[in-house]
Every structure is written in structure tokens, then in C-alpha cells.
Design a protein around this motif. Structure first.
Motif, mmCIF file in Angstrom:
data_model
loop_
_atom_site.group_PDB
_atom_site.id
_atom_site.type_symbol
_atom_site.label_atom_id
_atom_site.label_comp_id
_atom_site.label_asym_id
_atom_site.label_seq_id
_atom_site.Cartn_x
_atom_site.Cartn_y
_atom_site.Cartn_z
ATOM 1 N N SER A 2 0.838 -1.195 0.000
ATOM 2 C CA SER A 2 0.000 0.000 0.000
ATOM 3 C C SER A 2 0.879 1.254 0.000
ATOM 4 C CB SER A 2 -0.915 0.002 1.226
ATOM 5 O OG SER A 2 -0.159 0.190 2.397
ATOM 6 N N LYS A 50 7.588 -5.458 -0.484
ATOM 7 C CA LYS A 50 7.037 -5.153 -1.806
ATOM 8 C C LYS A 50 7.041 -6.390 -2.696
ATOM 9 C CE LYS A 50 7.649 -2.024 -5.689
ATOM 10 N NZ LYS A 50 8.424 -0.910 -6.227
ATOM 11 N N LYS A 52 7.007 -9.553 -1.719
ATOM 12 C CA LYS A 52 6.021 -10.519 -1.223
ATOM 13 C C LYS A 52 4.603 -10.134 -1.616
ATOM 14 C CE LYS A 52 8.467 -12.553 2.641
ATOM 15 N NZ LYS A 52 8.459 -12.838 4.074
ATOM 16 N N THR A 53 4.284 -8.846 -1.559
ATOM 17 C CA THR A 53 2.938 -8.439 -1.919
ATOM 18 C C THR A 53 2.711 -8.583 -3.425
ATOM 19 O OG1 THR A 53 3.620 -6.122 -2.035
ATOM 20 C CG2 THR A 53 2.607 -6.884 0.012
ATOM 21 N N ARG A 54 3.742 -8.342 -4.235
ATOM 22 C CA ARG A 54 3.593 -8.550 -5.671
ATOM 23 C C ARG A 54 3.419 -10.023 -6.005
ATOM 24 N NH1 ARG A 54 7.684 -4.750 -9.158
ATOM 25 N NH2 ARG A 54 6.598 -2.788 -8.744
ATOM 26 N N LYS A 55 4.122 -10.884 -5.292
ATOM 27 C CA LYS A 55 4.030 -12.313 -5.537
ATOM 28 C C LYS A 55 2.657 -12.849 -5.144
ATOM 29 C CE LYS A 55 6.659 -16.522 -4.766
ATOM 30 N NZ LYS A 55 7.779 -17.123 -4.069
ATOM 31 N N LYS A 56 2.080 -12.280 -4.071
ATOM 32 C CA LYS A 56 0.754 -12.692 -3.630
ATOM 33 C C LYS A 56 -0.324 -12.340 -4.637
ATOM 34 C CE LYS A 56 -0.065 -13.053 1.306
ATOM 35 N NZ LYS A 56 -0.441 -12.330 2.500
ATOM 36 N N GLU A 57 -0.191 -11.189 -5.254
ATOM 37 C CA GLU A 57 -1.240 -10.697 -6.167
ATOM 38 C C GLU A 57 -1.199 -11.321 -7.515
ATOM 39 O OE1 GLU A 57 -0.729 -6.505 -6.212
ATOM 40 O OE2 GLU A 57 -1.534 -6.257 -4.214
#
Length: 57
Positions: A2, A50, A52-57
Motif C-alpha cells: 500500500s 514489496k 512478497k505483496t507482488r508475488k501474492k497478487e
């Protein structure tokens, strides 16, 4: 990641870099090394979050 968390990581990283400059002006090299380490650590943690959040999405 975010926008708020990205802003938080960047502000903390810049704060540590400012504190590095302040400690160098007061001729405290060990404290400056600590703040440099903390700034790199903070920026590194920000990049990890950053990724990890890109990999999740």
C-alpha cells in the motif's frame, strides 16, 4: 504494498540517513555506521515486503 506502508518505509529510511549526517557532524562515526546499517536494513525490508505483496497478487 500500500502507499501508506511504502511512505512509512521511505520516511524511516530518509530519517536514518539524516541521523547519519547529524552524527557525522557531531563526530560520532560509530553512531553514523549504525544509522547507515539501519537505513539499508529498512530499505531492504521495504523491498522484501514489496516483493512478497507482488508475488501474492
Amino acid at each position: 504494498m500500500s502507499k501508506k506502508s511504502a511512505l512509512l518505509f521511505s520516511v524511516i529510511g530518509v530519517l536514518f540517513l539524516v541521523l547519519t549526517g547529524v552524527s557525522l557532524s557531531y563526530q560520532q562515526p560509530l553512531l553514523a555506521l549504525l544509522f547507515i546499517f539501519l537505513s539499508f536494513f529498512t530499505v531492504g525490508i521495504g523491498f522484501m515486503v514489496k516483493a512478497k505483496t507482488r508475488k501474492k497478487e
